[in-house]
Design a protein around this motif. Structure first.
Motif, PDB file in Angstrom:
ATOM      1  N   GLU A 218       8.291   3.969  39.218  1.00  0.00           N
ATOM      2  CA  GLU A 218       8.097   4.735  40.443  1.00  0.00           C
ATOM      3  C   GLU A 218       9.200   4.367  41.440  1.00  0.00           C
ATOM      4  O   GLU A 218       9.728   3.255  41.411  1.00  0.00           O
ATOM      5  CB  GLU A 218       6.726   4.430  41.032  1.00  0.00           C
ATOM      6  CG  GLU A 218       5.566   4.878  40.163  1.00  0.00           C
ATOM      7  CD  GLU A 218       4.236   4.476  40.752  1.00  0.00           C
ATOM      8  OE1 GLU A 218       3.585   5.346  41.342  1.00  0.00           O
ATOM      9  OE2 GLU A 218       3.857   3.296  40.614  1.00  0.00           O
ATOM     10  N   PRO A 219       9.553   5.288  42.339  1.00  0.00           N
ATOM     11  CA  PRO A 219      10.647   4.993  43.276  1.00  0.00           C
ATOM     12  C   PRO A 219      10.465   3.701  44.058  1.00  0.00           C
ATOM     13  O   PRO A 219      11.441   2.991  44.327  1.00  0.00           O
ATOM     14  CB  PRO A 219      10.635   6.219  44.208  1.00  0.00           C
ATOM     15  CG  PRO A 219      10.092   7.317  43.360  1.00  0.00           C
ATOM     16  CD  PRO A 219       9.055   6.672  42.473  1.00  0.00           C
ATOM     17  N   GLN A 220       9.224   3.358  44.396  1.00  0.00           N
ATOM     18  CA  GLN A 220       8.977   2.134  45.160  1.00  0.00           C
ATOM     19  C   GLN A 220       8.631   0.935  44.267  1.00  0.00           C
ATOM     20  O   GLN A 220       8.353  -0.155  44.766  1.00  0.00           O
ATOM     21  CB  GLN A 220       7.826   2.350  46.162  1.00  0.00           C
ATOM     22  CG  GLN A 220       8.177   3.282  47.309  1.00  0.00           C
ATOM     23  CD  GLN A 220       8.143   4.739  46.877  1.00  0.00           C
ATOM     24  OE1 GLN A 220       7.255   5.137  46.125  1.00  0.00           O
ATOM     25  NE2 GLN A 220       9.094   5.522  47.355  1.00  0.00           N
ATOM     26  N   GLU A 221       8.675   1.140  42.939  1.00  0.00           N
ATOM     27  CA  GLU A 221       8.349   0.065  41.987  1.00  0.00           C
ATOM     28  C   GLU A 221       9.302   0.154  40.796  1.00  0.00           C
ATOM     29  O   GLU A 221       8.879   0.326  39.658  1.00  0.00           O
ATOM     30  CB  GLU A 221       6.903   0.198  41.508  1.00  0.00           C
ATOM     31  CG  GLU A 221       5.852  -0.178  42.524  1.00  0.00           C
ATOM     32  CD  GLU A 221       5.673  -1.692  42.647  1.00  0.00           C
ATOM     33  OE1 GLU A 221       6.214  -2.430  41.794  1.00  0.00           O
ATOM     34  OE2 GLU A 221       4.986  -2.126  43.579  1.00  0.00           O
ATOM     35  N   PRO A 269      15.303  10.147  47.812  1.00  0.00           N
ATOM     36  CA  PRO A 269      16.322   9.628  48.742  1.00  0.00           C
ATOM     37  C   PRO A 269      16.659   8.176  48.439  1.00  0.00           C
ATOM     38  O   PRO A 269      15.786   7.390  48.048  1.00  0.00           O
ATOM     39  CB  PRO A 269      15.649   9.763  50.118  1.00  0.00           C
ATOM     40  CG  PRO A 269      14.559  10.771  49.919  1.00  0.00           C
ATOM     41  CD  PRO A 269      14.099  10.599  48.502  1.00  0.00           C
ATOM     42  N   MET A 270      17.907   7.818  48.632  1.00  0.00           N
ATOM     43  CA  MET A 270      18.321   6.447  48.339  1.00  0.00           C
ATOM     44  C   MET A 270      17.491   5.424  49.111  1.00  0.00           C
ATOM     45  O   MET A 270      17.158   4.361  48.594  1.00  0.00           O
ATOM     46  CB  MET A 270      19.806   6.274  48.664  1.00  0.00           C
ATOM     47  CG  MET A 270      20.737   7.071  47.763  1.00  0.00           C
ATOM     48  SD  MET A 270      20.708   6.516  46.047  1.00  0.00           S
ATOM     49  CE  MET A 270      21.501   4.918  46.194  1.00  0.00           C
ATOM     50  N   GLY A 271      17.139   5.760  50.343  1.00  0.00           N
ATOM     51  CA  GLY A 271      16.376   4.834  51.160  1.00  0.00           C
ATOM     52  C   GLY A 271      14.957   4.618  50.689  1.00  0.00           C
ATOM     53  O   GLY A 271      14.283   3.678  51.145  1.00  0.00           O
ATOM     54  N   ALA A 272      14.474   5.467  49.770  1.00  0.00           N
ATOM     55  CA  ALA A 272      13.106   5.346  49.277  1.00  0.00           C
ATOM     56  C   ALA A 272      12.998   4.401  48.085  1.00  0.00           C
ATOM     57  O   ALA A 272      11.894   3.986  47.704  1.00  0.00           O
ATOM     58  CB  ALA A 272      12.563   6.718  48.882  1.00  0.00           C
ATOM     59  N   LEU A 273      14.129   4.052  47.461  1.00  0.00           N
ATOM     60  CA  LEU A 273      14.098   3.213  46.268  1.00  0.00           C
ATOM     61  C   LEU A 273      13.827   1.754  46.635  1.00  0.00           C
ATOM     62  O   LEU A 273      14.369   1.226  47.606  1.00  0.00           O
ATOM     63  CB  LEU A 273      15.417   3.318  45.521  1.00  0.00           C
ATOM     64  CG  LEU A 273      15.740   4.679  44.895  1.00  0.00           C
ATOM     65  CD1 LEU A 273      17.157   4.673  44.323  1.00  0.00           C
ATOM     66  CD2 LEU A 273      14.729   5.028  43.806  1.00  0.00           C
TER      67      LEU A 273
END
Length: 274
Positions: A218-221, A269-273
Motif C-alpha cells: 500500500e502507498p503508506q506501507e 502522489p510522491m508525498g503520499a508514499l
C-alpha cells in the motif's frame, strides 16, 4: 516436464506482517526458465498464469494443466508468449510461428495444445477468456511504442504495447514491455494503483550481478523485493508496483482483470508514499 506452483491471494493486512522470506513466498517467482522444462505459476489474482518454457533442443508441449480444470489449457483461456531468448518456434492449431527475441504471440481460447521449440526462452502469460479471437504474431515493429521520461529523472524509457487495445483485441490479457535507455533505472514512477486489475512484472536482460529493487505494498506501507535476471513478481490490485535497478534492464508487464484500459490508473502522489 511440466511443473505448476499455486499462489493464493494475500491481503493488505497479512502482507504487513510478512518478513522478507514471507514476501518472496507470496509475490516473488524465480527459477521459471529451466532447460527442457515448462514451469508455471498459477495465481489466484484474476487467475493469471505466468511461467517459462525453455525447449533446449527438444519440443515442449503445454496442454493439460490440472489447476485450470479443463482438458487443455486454452479451452477457456487466452495466452500470450514473449520470446526473451534466441530464435524459436511456437505451434498451435496447426500453425507454426517463428519467433525472434522481442516478438510476442497471442493465442486465443480454443487454440488447443501449444508446442515450444528452438532456442527461444518463452515467457508465458495466460488469463481466462470468454470468446475466441484471432491469433496474432506481433513483432516489435508492429507494436505501438512511445518514449517517455527523461535522463534527468533517470527514467528515460520506451514502452512497447503488444497485446493491447490499440494494437489488437484480447479478452482481458494486456501485455507489453519497457526498455530503458543508458543511465536510466526507474520504472513506473510516480507509482500508481489499478484496483480493477492485477499485474505481473518479469525483469530480464540483466547481467548476473545486476538487481532491481521492486517496490510494492500500500502507498503508506511500502515493501520491497530484490529481483535478479528472469525473475517475476505478482502485483495485487491493491499494491503499487515500481522499481529501480543498479543499471538498465527490460521488463515485461502484463495485466488481467475487469478491463483492458491501459490508462485506468490512480496515480499516487510522491508525498503520499511511506
Amino acid at each position: 516436464m511440466l511443473t505448476v506452483e499455486t499462489r493464493h491471494a494475500v491481503s493488505q493486512a497479512e502482507t504487513k506482517t510478512l518478513d522478507t522470506e514471507g514476501l518472496r513466498r507470496a509475490f516473488h517467482a524465480g527459477g521459471m526458465f529451466q532447460p527442457g522444462e515448462i514451469r508455471l505459476v498459477y495465481s489466484h489474482y484474476d487467475r493469471m498464469i505466468m511461467g517459462g518454457a525453455v525447449p533446449n533442443g527438444k519440443a515442449l508441449v503445454l496442454d493439460h494443466v490440472k489447476e485450470c480444470g479443463t482438458a487443455s489449457i486454452l479451452d477457456r483461456r487466452e495466452l500470450g508468449v514473449v520470446n526473451i531468448g534466441g530464435s524459436g518456434r511456437v505451434s498451435a492449431a496447426g500453425t507454426d510461428y517463428a519467433m525472434e527475441k522481442g516478438d510476442v504471440l497471442y493465442l486465443p481460447m480454443g487454440a488447443g495444445p501449444v508446442t515450444f521449440a528452438g532456442d527461444g526462452r518463452f515467457y508465458i502469460l495466460s488469463a481466462p477468456a470468454h470468446k475466441a479471437l484471432e491469433a496474432r504474431l506481433i513483432r516489435i515493429e508492429d507494436a505501438k511504442s512511445f518514449r517517455t521520461g527523461s535522463a534527468e529523472t533517470a527514467n528515460d524509457r520506451t514502452i512497447f504495447q503488444f497485446i493491447h487495445p490499440e494494437v489488437m483485441q484480447s479478452c482481458q490479457l494486456v501485455v507489453g514491455y519497457t526498455q530503458f535507455h543508458g543511465g536510466s533505472v526507474w520504472n513506473t514512477m510516480p507509482a500508481h494503483l489499478h484496483d480493477r486489475r492485477m499485474e505481473a512484472y518479469l525483469y530480464f536482460d540483466m547481467p548476473e550481478d545486476r538487481r532491481v529493487f521492486h517496490f510494492m505494498g500500500e502507498p503508506q506501507e511500502t515493501r520491497h523485493l530484490v529481483m535478479a535476471n528472469e525473475e517475476a513478481v505478482l502485483s495485487p490490485p491493491w499494491s503499487i508496483h515500481c522499481g529501480a535497478g543498479t543499471g538498465s534492464y527490460t521488463f515485461v508487464w502484463a495485466m488481467a482483470g475487469d478491463n483492458v484500459d491501459y490508462r485506468d490508473v490512480e496515480v499516487v502522489p510522491m508525498g503520499a508514499l511511506r
